[in-house]
Every structure is written in structure tokens, then in C-alpha cells.
Design an enzyme around this catalytic site. Sequence first.
Site, PDB file in Angstrom:
ATOM      1  N   GLN A 160     -29.579 -22.963  31.517  1.00  0.00           N
ATOM      2  CA  GLN A 160     -30.480 -21.819  31.476  1.00  0.00           C
ATOM      3  C   GLN A 160     -29.606 -20.575  31.371  1.00  0.00           C
ATOM      4  O   GLN A 160     -28.450 -20.578  31.811  1.00  0.00           O
ATOM      5  CB  GLN A 160     -31.301 -21.788  32.764  1.00  0.00           C
ATOM      6  CG  GLN A 160     -32.241 -20.617  32.914  1.00  0.00           C
ATOM      7  CD  GLN A 160     -33.298 -20.598  31.823  1.00  0.00           C
ATOM      8  OE1 GLN A 160     -33.102 -19.927  30.815  1.00  0.00           O
ATOM      9  NE2 GLN A 160     -34.372 -21.325  32.000  1.00  0.00           N
ATOM     10  N   ASP A 201     -42.365 -27.001  29.493  1.00  0.00           N
ATOM     11  CA  ASP A 201     -43.291 -26.169  30.259  1.00  0.00           C
ATOM     12  C   ASP A 201     -44.696 -26.695  30.087  1.00  0.00           C
ATOM     13  O   ASP A 201     -45.074 -27.174  29.017  1.00  0.00           O
ATOM     14  CB  ASP A 201     -43.236 -24.720  29.767  1.00  0.00           C
ATOM     15  CG  ASP A 201     -41.852 -24.117  29.912  1.00  0.00           C
ATOM     16  OD1 ASP A 201     -41.161 -24.473  30.891  1.00  0.00           O
ATOM     17  OD2 ASP A 201     -41.462 -23.311  29.052  1.00  0.00           O
ATOM     18  N   GLU A 207     -29.945 -21.532  18.726  1.00  0.00           N
ATOM     19  CA  GLU A 207     -31.295 -22.048  18.955  1.00  0.00           C
ATOM     20  C   GLU A 207     -32.321 -21.163  18.253  1.00  0.00           C
ATOM     21  O   GLU A 207     -32.261 -19.938  18.332  1.00  0.00           O
ATOM     22  CB  GLU A 207     -31.581 -22.091  20.450  1.00  0.00           C
ATOM     23  CG  GLU A 207     -32.965 -22.649  20.802  1.00  0.00           C
ATOM     24  CD  GLU A 207     -33.138 -22.817  22.294  1.00  0.00           C
ATOM     25  OE1 GLU A 207     -32.375 -23.625  22.885  1.00  0.00           O
ATOM     26  OE2 GLU A 207     -33.999 -22.130  22.876  1.00  0.00           O
ATOM     27  N   TYR A 222     -29.340 -25.992  35.272  1.00  0.00           N
ATOM     28  CA  TYR A 222     -29.740 -24.716  35.884  1.00  0.00           C
ATOM     29  C   TYR A 222     -28.709 -24.221  36.889  1.00  0.00           C
ATOM     30  O   TYR A 222     -28.716 -24.631  38.055  1.00  0.00           O
ATOM     31  CB  TYR A 222     -31.107 -24.893  36.551  1.00  0.00           C
ATOM     32  CG  TYR A 222     -32.148 -25.355  35.563  1.00  0.00           C
ATOM     33  CD1 TYR A 222     -32.905 -24.439  34.852  1.00  0.00           C
ATOM     34  CD2 TYR A 222     -32.309 -26.716  35.294  1.00  0.00           C
ATOM     35  CE1 TYR A 222     -33.820 -24.855  33.896  1.00  0.00           C
ATOM     36  CE2 TYR A 222     -33.222 -27.138  34.336  1.00  0.00           C
ATOM     37  CZ  TYR A 222     -33.966 -26.205  33.645  1.00  0.00           C
ATOM     38  OH  TYR A 222     -34.866 -26.627  32.685  1.00  0.00           O
TER      39      TYR A 222
END
Length: 290
Positions: free
Chosen positions: A171, A101, A9, A140
Site C-alpha cells: 500500500q 474492496d 499501474e 501493508y
Amino acid sequence: MSSVNVSFEFFPPKTDAMEQTLWASVEKLAPLDPAFVSVTYGAGGSTRERTHRTVSRLVQETGLPVAAHLTTVAASREDIDAVLRAYWAAGVRHIVALRGDPPGGLGAAYEPHPDGYANAAALTEAARRVGDFEVTVGCYPETHPESANREADIDWLKQKVDAGATRAITQFFFDNNVYERYVDDVRRAGIDIPIVPGIMPVGSYKALSRMAGLCGATIPPTIKDCFEDLDNDPETRRLAAVTTVADQCRDLVRRGVEDLHFYTLNRADIAYAVCHLLGIRPTHADGRTS
């Protein structure tokens, strides 16, 4: 050559110097033949143009499979559909669909755009409607900070899978038992897509601690002890990071994990070293590995 699949990433660079670092990292990691590379999308959609530019250049110049991150924040359905169509036209066939976010970043209150997609499940559905995209979503192991409980959190993942998600990336975490328990719970809930561990090399313990606090990730005492007093010693910190990340990845592979996703923070050194230790070596044109 290792049988483990890796992906990397990156985030879109803000400055010329950061751009040079990014492309040097891409050049270093590309010969490892990643399953894909992904490019993030800033809080509140703040990097939309830079993300698209970076993704397009990766598609045109590297030949790597590229996944473009996309979020629901601060954008109408019409705007998001236009971005999806632009990605399809640019040759992108893989979307990482995230709620995202809020403009204030992690910890700020999230409010859906009045004319936008409400969540990552709705965004996944939109991506599948606009084009035959492969869609990756987030998950998560230690539960999203905004979820009521673990059961509700896994139900959100199921909704994303029902909407068309084909893979989930976790995550970051540091306790592999936490990951293993999470995968067991996910499978019991009837979710059968790959749950790919998200691996975070430790650049700065102080920065990591702040990020972990915001996203609900636990840092074991062993990690804290390993990086204590190294914030002003980057060389030793990198060596410690390679050791701890390689140990984590080796253990995951021993447990049967076949895919690893590295949050590179646009730097190749730690991810490349860990891949080398896992037996993942550069591939040459004639198929040989270094």
C-alpha cells in the site's frame, strides 16, 4: 541507465476521454521498459469486462509484460476460474491477486461470496492451479485496517506466500522508515519474496487524505505542508508532487530498494518525470537510452 526496475499501474477507462488519456500515458511510459504494467479491477468486480479488454489490448499492441488484477469479491469460484483461463488464453502470465474492496468501496463491510474464494491466499492458490501464473499480492506497511494487529497482518502475507505468491506490492506510504521496519519484520517472519514499494504521486491532497484515511496510511506533516493550498493550482501541485515523490524514491534506492511500483492514476506526467530524475530513460530499438 538506472539499475532500478519500475512498474506502472493503470485502471480501465470509463469514457472515451479517459481512454485517450490512458493510452497516451501507456505510450509515454512504455519506452521506459517497465518490468510490467498492471490493470486494476474495480470494487465488487465492477470493471471485469473493461479490465479484460484493457489487458488484452496491452498484450496485443504494446508487447509489455502485463499483470491483470483479480479479486474475490462478488464472484463464484467457477467465475473466477473462467476469468483466469481467459487471461491465460489472452497471453497474460501474471496475476495481481487481491481480496478486493466490497461493492460499497473502501470502508464497507466485506463478505465473501458464498461460492467464492474466501481471501487473497485462496485466490493465489486458484491462479497457480489454473495456470503457471506469476502471482503478485498486496501488503501493508502500516497494517491493513481490518487486521487485528501487525503480527496477524504479516501472517496473512505468509499465507499468501505459502499459497504461491512470488511478489508483494505495498500500500502507498510516505515515510520510508515505516517501509524499512516493515520489511525487517517480514524477513524475521521468514518471508523472502520481494516487497516492492507502492509509490503514490499526489494528484490532489484532499483526495489523497480521504484515500489514506480509508486504507490506514499516514500522511506526514511535511507532505501536508507541501501541498497545502494547492488544490486549485494544478501546475504548482505537479511540480511539488514530482519533487516529493522523487525525494522519496531516491531515498528508497539509497536504502537498497531495487523495484518501484507507481500508482499512475492513468497519468504519465509525474511518474515519467520521477523516472527521469532517477536516471530511467527511454530505450531505443538499438539499445541506446535518451
